[in-house]
Design a protein around this motif. Structure first.
Motif, PDB file in Angstrom:
ATOM      1  N   ARG A 336     -15.427 -74.099 -69.589  1.00 37.23           N
ATOM      2  CA  ARG A 336     -14.904 -73.460 -70.794  1.00 37.23           C
ATOM      3  C   ARG A 336     -14.012 -72.263 -70.445  1.00 37.23           C
ATOM      4  NH1 ARG A 336     -16.406 -74.304 -75.739  1.00 37.23           N
ATOM      5  NH2 ARG A 336     -16.104 -72.105 -76.253  1.00 37.23           N
ATOM      6  N   SER A 337     -14.358 -71.513 -69.367  1.00 39.82           N
ATOM      7  CA  SER A 337     -13.567 -70.344 -69.006  1.00 39.82           C
ATOM      8  C   SER A 337     -12.170 -70.723 -68.526  1.00 39.82           C
ATOM      9  CB  SER A 337     -14.282 -69.534 -67.919  1.00 39.82           C
ATOM     10  OG  SER A 337     -14.322 -70.253 -66.696  1.00 39.82           O
ATOM     11  N   ILE A 338     -12.014 -71.972 -68.035  1.00 42.04           N
ATOM     12  CA  ILE A 338     -10.698 -72.414 -67.564  1.00 42.04           C
ATOM     13  C   ILE A 338      -9.882 -73.032 -68.694  1.00 42.04           C
ATOM     14  CG2 ILE A 338      -9.510 -74.032 -66.031  1.00 42.04           C
ATOM     15  CD1 ILE A 338     -11.762 -73.640 -64.031  1.00 42.04           C
ATOM     16  N   THR A 339     -10.506 -73.904 -69.438  1.00 43.85           N
ATOM     17  CA  THR A 339      -9.749 -74.665 -70.443  1.00 43.85           C
ATOM     18  C   THR A 339      -9.361 -73.828 -71.655  1.00 43.85           C
ATOM     19  OG1 THR A 339     -11.851 -75.434 -71.395  1.00 43.85           O
ATOM     20  CG2 THR A 339     -10.785 -76.846 -69.745  1.00 43.85           C
ATOM     21  N   LEU A 342      -6.263 -71.657 -71.053  1.00 44.01           N
ATOM     22  CA  LEU A 342      -5.109 -72.530 -70.826  1.00 44.01           C
ATOM     23  C   LEU A 342      -4.530 -73.028 -72.145  1.00 44.01           C
ATOM     24  CD1 LEU A 342      -6.164 -74.621 -67.690  1.00 44.01           C
ATOM     25  CD2 LEU A 342      -4.375 -72.877 -67.836  1.00 44.01           C
ATOM     26  N   TRP A 343      -5.423 -73.398 -73.073  1.00 44.74           N
ATOM     27  CA  TRP A 343      -4.942 -73.860 -74.373  1.00 44.74           C
ATOM     28  C   TRP A 343      -4.247 -72.723 -75.130  1.00 44.74           C
ATOM     29  CZ3 TRP A 343      -3.888 -78.492 -75.637  1.00 44.74           C
ATOM     30  CH2 TRP A 343      -4.628 -79.575 -75.115  1.00 44.74           C
ATOM     31  N   GLU A 344      -4.760 -71.484 -74.987  1.00 48.77           N
ATOM     32  CA  GLU A 344      -4.113 -70.340 -75.628  1.00 48.77           C
ATOM     33  C   GLU A 344      -2.718 -70.086 -75.033  1.00 48.77           C
ATOM     34  OE1 GLU A 344      -6.522 -69.777 -78.520  1.00 48.77           O
ATOM     35  OE2 GLU A 344      -5.106 -68.143 -78.125  1.00 48.77           O
ATOM     36  N   LEU A 345      -2.605 -70.266 -73.718  1.00 53.28           N
ATOM     37  CA  LEU A 345      -1.316 -70.078 -73.057  1.00 53.28           C
ATOM     38  C   LEU A 345      -0.316 -71.134 -73.517  1.00 53.28           C
ATOM     39  CD1 LEU A 345       0.251 -68.438 -70.954  1.00 53.28           C
ATOM     40  CD2 LEU A 345      -0.629 -69.988 -69.204  1.00 53.28           C
ATOM     41  N   ILE A 346      -0.764 -72.361 -73.662  1.00 55.97           N
ATOM     42  CA  ILE A 346       0.109 -73.444 -74.133  1.00 55.97           C
ATOM     43  C   ILE A 346       0.604 -73.144 -75.547  1.00 55.97           C
ATOM     44  CG2 ILE A 346       0.147 -75.873 -74.801  1.00 55.97           C
ATOM     45  CD1 ILE A 346      -1.809 -76.391 -72.474  1.00 55.97           C
ATOM     46  N   LEU A 363      -3.077 -61.789 -75.401  1.00 50.75           N
ATOM     47  CA  LEU A 363      -4.022 -60.729 -75.045  1.00 50.75           C
ATOM     48  C   LEU A 363      -5.140 -61.349 -74.216  1.00 50.75           C
ATOM     49  CD1 LEU A 363      -4.257 -58.776 -78.447  1.00 50.75           C
ATOM     50  CD2 LEU A 363      -2.935 -58.191 -76.400  1.00 50.75           C
ATOM     51  N   ASP A 364      -5.204 -60.993 -72.936  1.00 58.40           N
ATOM     52  CA  ASP A 364      -6.236 -61.524 -72.029  1.00 58.40           C
ATOM     53  C   ASP A 364      -6.607 -60.418 -71.028  1.00 58.40           C
ATOM     54  OD1 ASP A 364      -6.625 -64.653 -70.178  1.00 58.40           O
ATOM     55  OD2 ASP A 364      -7.938 -62.916 -70.390  1.00 58.40           O
ATOM     56  N   ASP A 365      -7.799 -59.831 -71.186  1.00 58.52           N
ATOM     57  CA  ASP A 365      -8.221 -58.741 -70.300  1.00 58.52           C
ATOM     58  C   ASP A 365      -9.104 -59.227 -69.155  1.00 58.52           C
ATOM     59  OD1 ASP A 365     -10.913 -57.453 -72.462  1.00 58.52           O
ATOM     60  OD2 ASP A 365     -10.365 -59.487 -71.802  1.00 58.52           O
ATOM     61  N   SER A 366      -9.109 -60.525 -68.876  1.00 53.97           N
ATOM     62  CA  SER A 366      -9.900 -61.046 -67.759  1.00 53.97           C
ATOM     63  C   SER A 366      -9.206 -60.751 -66.430  1.00 53.97           C
ATOM     64  CB  SER A 366     -10.097 -62.558 -67.920  1.00 53.97           C
ATOM     65  OG  SER A 366     -10.731 -62.846 -69.148  1.00 53.97           O
ATOM     66  N   ARG A 367      -9.875 -61.147 -65.313  1.00 55.01           N
ATOM     67  CA  ARG A 367      -9.331 -60.859 -63.989  1.00 55.01           C
ATOM     68  C   ARG A 367      -9.187 -62.105 -63.123  1.00 55.01           C
ATOM     69  NH1 ARG A 367     -12.600 -55.302 -62.213  1.00 55.01           N
ATOM     70  NH2 ARG A 367     -11.959 -54.041 -64.010  1.00 55.01           N
ATOM     71  N   ASP A 368      -9.273 -63.268 -63.720  1.00 52.61           N
ATOM     72  CA  ASP A 368      -9.168 -64.484 -62.918  1.00 52.61           C
ATOM     73  C   ASP A 368      -7.705 -64.902 -62.780  1.00 52.61           C
ATOM     74  OD1 ASP A 368      -8.543 -65.399 -65.408  1.00 52.61           O
ATOM     75  OD2 ASP A 368     -10.302 -66.686 -65.634  1.00 52.61           O
ATOM     76  N   GLU A 369      -7.487 -66.067 -62.111  1.00 49.59           N
ATOM     77  CA  GLU A 369      -6.126 -66.534 -61.867  1.00 49.59           C
ATOM     78  C   GLU A 369      -5.396 -66.866 -63.156  1.00 49.59           C
ATOM     79  OE1 GLU A 369      -8.408 -67.013 -58.155  1.00 49.59           O
ATOM     80  OE2 GLU A 369      -8.783 -67.431 -60.263  1.00 49.59           O
ATOM     81  N   VAL A 370      -6.120 -67.406 -64.132  1.00 45.27           N
ATOM     82  CA  VAL A 370      -5.488 -67.719 -65.413  1.00 45.27           C
ATOM     83  C   VAL A 370      -5.002 -66.428 -66.081  1.00 45.27           C
ATOM     84  CG1 VAL A 370      -5.821 -68.755 -67.684  1.00 45.27           C
ATOM     85  CG2 VAL A 370      -6.891 -69.792 -65.673  1.00 45.27           C
ATOM     86  N   ALA A 371      -5.806 -65.365 -65.956  1.00 43.38           N
ATOM     87  CA  ALA A 371      -5.397 -64.076 -66.508  1.00 43.38           C
ATOM     88  C   ALA A 371      -4.161 -63.546 -65.783  1.00 43.38           C
ATOM     89  CB  ALA A 371      -6.540 -63.069 -66.409  1.00 43.38           C
ATOM     90  N   TYR A 377       3.186 -63.979 -67.512  1.00 47.16           N
ATOM     91  CA  TYR A 377       3.888 -64.502 -68.683  1.00 47.16           C
ATOM     92  C   TYR A 377       4.251 -63.367 -69.641  1.00 47.16           C
ATOM     93  CZ  TYR A 377       4.381 -66.874 -73.190  1.00 47.16           C
ATOM     94  OH  TYR A 377       4.823 -67.302 -74.402  1.00 47.16           O
ATOM     95  N   ASN A 378       3.269 -62.458 -69.888  1.00 45.36           N
ATOM     96  CA  ASN A 378       3.537 -61.303 -70.744  1.00 45.36           C
ATOM     97  C   ASN A 378       4.578 -60.383 -70.123  1.00 45.36           C
ATOM     98  OD1 ASN A 378       1.678 -62.143 -72.650  1.00 45.36           O
ATOM     99  ND2 ASN A 378       0.000 -60.966 -71.754  1.00 45.36           N
ATOM    100  N   LEU A 379       4.501 -60.214 -68.779  1.00 47.66           N
ATOM    101  CA  LEU A 379       5.484 -59.376 -68.093  1.00 47.66           C
ATOM    102  C   LEU A 379       6.887 -59.961 -68.209  1.00 47.66           C
ATOM    103  CD1 LEU A 379       5.981 -56.904 -66.281  1.00 47.66           C
ATOM    104  CD2 LEU A 379       5.545 -58.380 -64.307  1.00 47.66           C
TER     105      LEU A 379
END
Length: 605
Positions: A336-339, A342-346, A363-371, A377-379
């Motif tokens: 769930r943490s990966i998918t 990813l759907w939000e980014l899409i 808005l994603d304050d996580s620290r993983d690769e998806v973040a 992307y935001n930058l």
């Protein structure tokens, strides 16, 4: 063959990637969890149990060896501090003088000399607080001690042996830890040395004996945690116990077989090591104390290490069962943490595709690769917005700069054209001095209005300064002489425009202007150790240090006769900005004598 294998590996890699990409992300994660978690856990458990005994023994050996080495270094440092105390006494001029003459003194002088030596010994105790009783002895047997009672050196068993060994050591330190007769000296450590005559370095004028209680070293044993049932000993060179956790063992002899095993390792040149399965079922670790030749020995029982192995076996079984259960739970959470992000980014990318830079951000304050991908992307969106704003701002600045540049050129060109007319009229009227001054002024104005870079040759800079000097000479008629001397090899090197004029101007106006009588300025330049040095020196009124500091800070008094408002501080800052902090201006001056300003710049061809 190697090329074929590389090609085969590349094909297999592509095939595997293509096959796994055909599966859903959920199935790939399930396969990954089984391969990377559940299957290896069982194999790791069996392997870990089989290697537990060997690993524990090796780690215990390494750990115990590190501990005894650290203990030997700590003890060695303490022994060094005691030797430092002895060195202070041995080189004391008063101690040297008294010991040379002590045996020939009468009782009154011996009494006074003893008091003086006691003060010296007490003062030296600031080096270390662990020495209980320092004793000085003259060659004739005279004893000087801080103790009010009789000295320990005459009350312990083996005193004669200590004195003899001290004498035979010829000024070197001697350690003594043998059995003593009286109970109050049990565990005694004695450090002694002969004191040499510093005038001859051959004659021995006395001896120094330091009594140290071994209790000062017992704190080391309180910090040495090597496991249940472990023992730590400090042995002298004869394997007599100097220190032990059990004070009743102090003075006893260590086991012969272990001592012989240590001697064998010493024979290989090593000063530390471990011995497995010594008598009684122990692992022994030892390390030598360099200052004294003593040995720190630790004994760790095999039973303790076996108990650690059994503990690991039980832990491995529990971990295997727990990890299998946890792996299932982790799979669901990770999936769930990966998918989900990813759907939000899409979704956000779809908004961006519609042309919305603002609403496309996430808005994603996580620290993983998806973040990290989301942050990039935001930058990217922020940079796109910033670039748009920068382009607008640069266009506005460019228009404004062009307008100001055109406006700034009007007055200098108007002045230059006017001066050309004045020079022509002066020539027609044969006013040569006016023509010379105006021509020099036109050259300076033309140089200042140059459209090229702010870097010219040294030869061109010299021409500029000559024009300036020509103008000033008509004001200071015959009062100021100028000598310009540059090495020919540096004339084609590059230099910042107009860095000489403010310095020469400062010499003329502030240095030679107030001076009574003839003034002189020397301007010379040469290559110096990979750099260029240009020195402007005058014999004017000079400056104080405070005035020099204010000058480089730009706080000097201004003058209406100055050519420009650049100032020495601005010249210094221009040089440092262009070439670095190691370059710039260096001022030397003596009030009413001279002022010298050195320009230091790199060689630029």
């Amino acid at each position: 063959m190697l090329k074929f294998l590389r090609g085969a590996v590349a094909v297999a890699d592509k095939t595997i990637i293509k096959a796994t990409r055909a599966l859903s992300l959920k199935l790939r994660l399930i396969l990954l969890v089984f391969i990377m978690s559940i299957a290896p856990i069982g194999l790791i458990g069996v392997t870990a149990y089989k290697k537990a005994d060997a690993d524990i023994v090796n780690k215990t050996s390494l750990s115990s060896l590190q501990i005894v080495r650290q203990m030997s270094l700590t003890i060695n440092a303490k022994l060094s501090s005691w030797k430092q105390y002895g060195d202070i006494i041995a080189v004391s001029e008063d101690a040297q003088s008294i010991l040379k003459n002590y045996d020939g003194m009468d009782d009154a002088n011996k009494y006074l000399s003893s008091k003086k030596l006691v003060r010296i010994m007490k003062e030296a105790l600031k080096v270390t607080l662990d020495i209980q009783e320092p004793v000085l002895m003259s060659n004739g047997g005279g004893v000087i001690s801080m103790s009010d009672s009789s000295s320990f050196i005459n009350n312990i068993a083996g005193a004669d042996e200590i004195k003899k060994n001290t004498k035979d050591a010829d000024g070197r330190y001697v350690w003594f830890t043998d059995d003593v007769a009286k109970k109050e000296y049990k565990g005694l450590i004695v450090l002694s040395r002969g004191i040499k005559d510093l005038g001859t370095f051959n004659d021995t004028i006395g001896s120094l004996f330091l009594r140290v209680d071994s209790n000062y070293l017992y704190s080391l044993y309180n910090n040495a945690n090597l496991g249940t049932g472990s023992k730590v000993y400090l042995l002298d060179s004869k394997y007599m116990v100097v220190l032990s956790g059990d004070k009743n063992e102090v003075g006893s002899r260590f086991t012969d077989s272990t001592s012989r095993s240590i001697d064998k390792i010493y024979g290989t040149g090593s000063t530390s090591g471990t011995i497995k399965n010594v008598e009684g079922g122990y692992l022994a670790a030892f390390s030598v104390v360099p200052e004294s030749g003593w040995t720190v020995v630790a004994l760790i029982p095999n039973e303790y290490m076996n108990s650690l192995s059994n503990d690991i076996k039980h832990i491995v079984i529990q971990v295997v069962l727990i990890c299998i259960l946890i792996s299932i739970l982790i799979f669901m959470v990770v999936y769930r943490s990966i998918t989900f992000p990813l759907w939000e980014l899409i979704r956000s990318m779809r908004d961006l595709k519609k042309g919305s830079l603002k609403s496309g951000k996430l808005l994603d304050d996580s620290r993983d690769e998806v973040a990290e991908v989301t942050a990039s992307y935001n930058l990217m969106i922020d940079e796109l917005n910033q670039q748009i704003e920068n382009i607008k701002a640069k266009e506005q600045q460019r228009t404004l700069a062009e307008f100001k540049a055109l406006q700034a050129q009007i007055n200098p060109h108007f002045i230059a054209n006017t001066l050309n007319n004045v020079a022509w009229m002066a020539k027609m009227q044969k006013a040569d001095n006016i023509e010379s001054v105006v021509t020099s002024m036109i050259k300076l104005l033309n140089s200042s209005m140059g459209r090229g870079p702010d870097i010219i040759t040294i030869e061109e800079e010299i021409e500029n300064i000559k024009s300036y000097i020509n103008i000033q000479e008509y004001k200071y008629i015959k009062k100021i002489g100028v000598d310009i001397d540059f090495d020919a090899e540096i004339l084609k090197y590059k230099i910042l425009k107009f860095i000489l004029q403010p310095i020469v101007e400062n010499s003329m106006i502030h240095g030679l202007g107030p001076k009574q009588g003839q003034g002189f300025i020397t301007i010379k330049g040469y290559a110096d150790d990979g750099d260029i040095s240009i020195i402007v020196e005058d014999n004017g009124v000079g400056m104080t240090q405070n005035e020099m500091d204010l000058l480089l800070k730009g706080e000097e008094n201004g003058s209406r006769e100055r050519f420009s408002s650049i100032g020495l501080r601005n010249v210094n800052e221009r040089i440092r900005l262009a070439y670095g902090e190691k370059y710039g201006l260096h001022i030397k001056s003596q009030k009413d004598v001279f002022t010298s300003v050195e320009i230091r710049i790199p060689i630029i061809i």
